[in-house]
Scaffold this motif. Sequence first.
Motif, mmCIF file in Angstrom:
data_model
loop_
_atom_site.group_PDB
_atom_site.id
_atom_site.type_symbol
_atom_site.label_atom_id
_atom_site.label_comp_id
_atom_site.label_asym_id
_atom_site.label_seq_id
_atom_site.Cartn_x
_atom_site.Cartn_y
_atom_site.Cartn_z
ATOM 1 N N ILE A 341 0.856 -1.190 0.000
ATOM 2 C CA ILE A 341 0.000 0.000 0.000
ATOM 3 C C ILE A 341 0.889 1.236 0.000
ATOM 4 O O ILE A 341 1.785 1.381 0.840
ATOM 5 C CB ILE A 341 -0.932 0.010 1.226
ATOM 6 N N ALA A 342 0.641 2.136 -0.941
ATOM 7 C CA ALA A 342 1.408 3.370 -1.036
ATOM 8 C C ALA A 342 0.992 4.341 0.062
ATOM 9 O O ALA A 342 -0.093 4.225 0.636
ATOM 10 C CB ALA A 342 1.201 4.010 -2.406
ATOM 11 N N PRO A 343 1.830 5.323 0.364
ATOM 12 C CA PRO A 343 1.454 6.315 1.375
ATOM 13 C C PRO A 343 0.208 7.095 0.977
ATOM 14 O O PRO A 343 -0.172 7.154 -0.196
ATOM 15 C CB PRO A 343 2.687 7.235 1.426
ATOM 16 N N GLU A 344 -0.412 7.700 1.958
ATOM 17 C CA GLU A 344 -1.620 8.497 1.740
ATOM 18 C C GLU A 344 -1.360 9.561 0.676
ATOM 19 O O GLU A 344 -0.327 10.230 0.672
ATOM 20 C CB GLU A 344 -2.035 9.182 3.050
ATOM 21 N N GLY A 345 -2.319 9.711 -0.241
ATOM 22 C CA GLY A 345 -2.218 10.760 -1.250
ATOM 23 C C GLY A 345 -1.517 10.366 -2.523
ATOM 24 O O GLY A 345 -1.504 11.146 -3.487
ATOM 25 N N PHE A 346 -0.920 9.173 -2.582
ATOM 26 C CA PHE A 346 -0.215 8.742 -3.797
ATOM 27 C C PHE A 346 -1.183 8.189 -4.828
ATOM 28 O O PHE A 346 -2.171 7.530 -4.505
ATOM 29 C CB PHE A 346 0.826 7.671 -3.461
ATOM 30 N N LEU A 347 -0.890 8.479 -6.093
ATOM 31 C CA LEU A 347 -1.585 7.871 -7.222
ATOM 32 C C LEU A 347 -0.647 6.863 -7.860
ATOM 33 O O LEU A 347 0.494 7.190 -8.182
ATOM 34 C CB LEU A 347 -1.984 8.928 -8.247
ATOM 35 N N LEU A 348 -1.117 5.638 -8.031
ATOM 36 C CA LEU A 348 -0.271 4.559 -8.543
ATOM 37 C C LEU A 348 -0.633 4.203 -9.975
ATOM 38 O O LEU A 348 -1.788 4.309 -10.384
ATOM 39 C CB LEU A 348 -0.422 3.301 -7.678
ATOM 40 N N GLU A 349 0.385 3.758 -10.707
ATOM 41 C CA GLU A 349 0.155 3.195 -12.032
ATOM 42 C C GLU A 349 1.076 2.007 -12.233
ATOM 43 O O GLU A 349 2.266 2.060 -11.911
ATOM 44 C CB GLU A 349 0.402 4.210 -13.130
ATOM 45 N N ASN A 350 0.509 0.947 -12.788
ATOM 46 C CA ASN A 350 1.273 -0.263 -13.076
ATOM 47 C C ASN A 350 1.751 -0.208 -14.518
ATOM 48 O O ASN A 350 0.967 -0.341 -15.452
ATOM 49 C CB ASN A 350 0.382 -1.491 -12.853
#
Length: 521
Positions: A341-350
Motif C-alpha cells: 500500500i502506497a502512502p496516503e495521497g499517492f496515485l499509482l500506475e502499473n
Amino acid sequence: MDRVSRRGQLQYNSHALRKAILKRIPNLSFWRDGYSFSLPLFSIFLISFFFSACAELERQGQLFEPIPSQKPASSTLSAADNRSSVQHKELVTQFGGEYHAPQAEAYLDAILVKLAEASDVPGQSAYKVTILNTPVVNAFALPSGNLYVTRGLLALAADASEAAAVMAHEIAHVTLRHSALRAEREREAALISQAAAIIQNRQKGEEVRSHQRLSVASFSRQQELDADIAGVRVIARAGFDPYGASRFLTALGRSSDLRTSLYGKKKSAFDFDIMSTHPSTPDRVARAVASARELGAPGLGIRDRAGYLAAINGVAFGDDPNEGFVRDRKFTHPRLNFTFIAPEGFLLENANEAVFGVRQPDNEALRLDSVRNPHFGGLETYLNSGWIDGLLASSIKKLDINGLPAIIATARAGEWNFRIAVVQHGDFLYRLIFAARALTDSVDQSFLQSINTFRRLTPQELLDVHGLRLAIIAAVAGDNPETLATRMVVPNRPLEYFRLLNGLAENDPVIPGEHYKIVIE
C-alpha cells in the motif's frame, strides 16, 4: 517496433522521448539481471505516467487469457509471409497477447469488410482484426492484412463510426505506403549522418543531423494528416458518420488531459518529442472536422452506438490482474504473490517496467520493481553492489517485513533524497524506492509505513482476485452522471472517467433509456 510499422499510432511510443528526457537529469545507477546501467531515478518515477493510455464491460470472451497465435507453420511460406508472421508475433507479444472476445471481433471484422468495399484500392481485401490484451489506447495495421486494436481503444471509442475511423486511418497508412517511405527516409538520414561524421567537422555534422531529423519529423506530421483525410473519406463511402474521426481524436485529447491532472505530467517534457514529430490533437481534430464538412453536414452516415456498445459489453478493462493491478493506493500482484500500500495521497500506475507513484504537489514519488536474486551474497552485499549511487552507509538497516528478509537505507543525489528498501521474496528481490526533495521525519515515517505493508497474499486473497470489465447499462429517470459514476470501479476520479468513456462534456446530462459504459469488477 519500427519493424511492425506502428504507423499513425494513437498513443505514440514514448521510448525515444524517455531517453531524451533521461539525458537531462542527474543519474543514479541501477543493476538489473547482471547488467549495470545508469538511469536518472526521479525521472523514471514520473515519466511512465506521461505516456500510458488511460482508456481502459457482463463477461464475454475469455477474460484476461491471452490466446497465442496458432498460424500453421509451412516450409513453403514466402519470405513476405514469414516476415508478416514474425511481425504479428512480435506485436502480439509486446502488447500482452491476444484478447479473445468473439462478439467484438465479429463486429469489427464486419466494419472492415465495409471499409474494404469502399477502399481507394481496387480489389482491396478486407483486413482481419486482432484485439490486443492491453489497456493502452492504440491501433496498428500491417501490409499482410492484419489489423490490431487494443482493449483500451475499444473502451474509449463511443460508436461504430469512431472505431471505423481509427481502423481506416491505420489502413490508409498501408495503402499510402507510409511505412516504406519512412524506412527510406530513415536510411537516407543514417547515410547522411555517416557521411557528415567523416567528411566534415563535428559541429557541421551535428548541424546536418539536426536538419535531417527535422525533415523526418515534418514528413511524419504530413503522413498523419494524409491518413486522417483518407480515412475520413473511406468511412463516409462505407456509410459511416465521417465526423467519427474528430470525435475520437477529441476523446483521445481528453484522456491525455485527464492523465495530466492525475499524474502531474509536465507539458514541456511532453512537447520535447511528441509534439515535434506529430501534429497536436487540436490540429488533427480541426482538420478531421474540415474533411468531414467537405462531405456533408453533421448527421450524415451511421454511428450505431447501440450495436457497438453491445459488441464490447463485457470486454476487460484496465490492467490484466495476473500482471498486477491497482485499487486506490493498493497494488496487488497475484502471480508474484505480494501486495503493498502506497502512502496516503499517492496515485499509482502499473507500467510494464515497474509500479510508479506520485503525490502532487508534494514533489514525492515512488517506484517498485524487481530483479532476480543474484545470489552472490546477502541483502547488504546486494545493496552495496553499485546499483544505486549516493548510498549512505550509516543508514543501512536489516529488518523483517511480514516474515520476509529485508534491508532499508537512505541515499542522496543532488536535491533529491531517497528511502530505499530491498525485500527478498522467493527468487526475486523487490526494490521499493521513495523520492522526496525534503525527507522530513513525517515524510520518512510515511515511507517506512508503506514499506512495512509489503507482504504475501493470503490464500483467500488469491481466490478473490477479479479483473475489471466494461458493462453496458441503461439510464433511468433520476439518473445523472454523478449517480452512474458511483457504480464505477476505477482507482481515481470515477466521474471524470465515466464522462470520458461516454463522450460526455462536463454539463451534459444522461438520457433515460440511453445506454452507457461503466466499469465493474
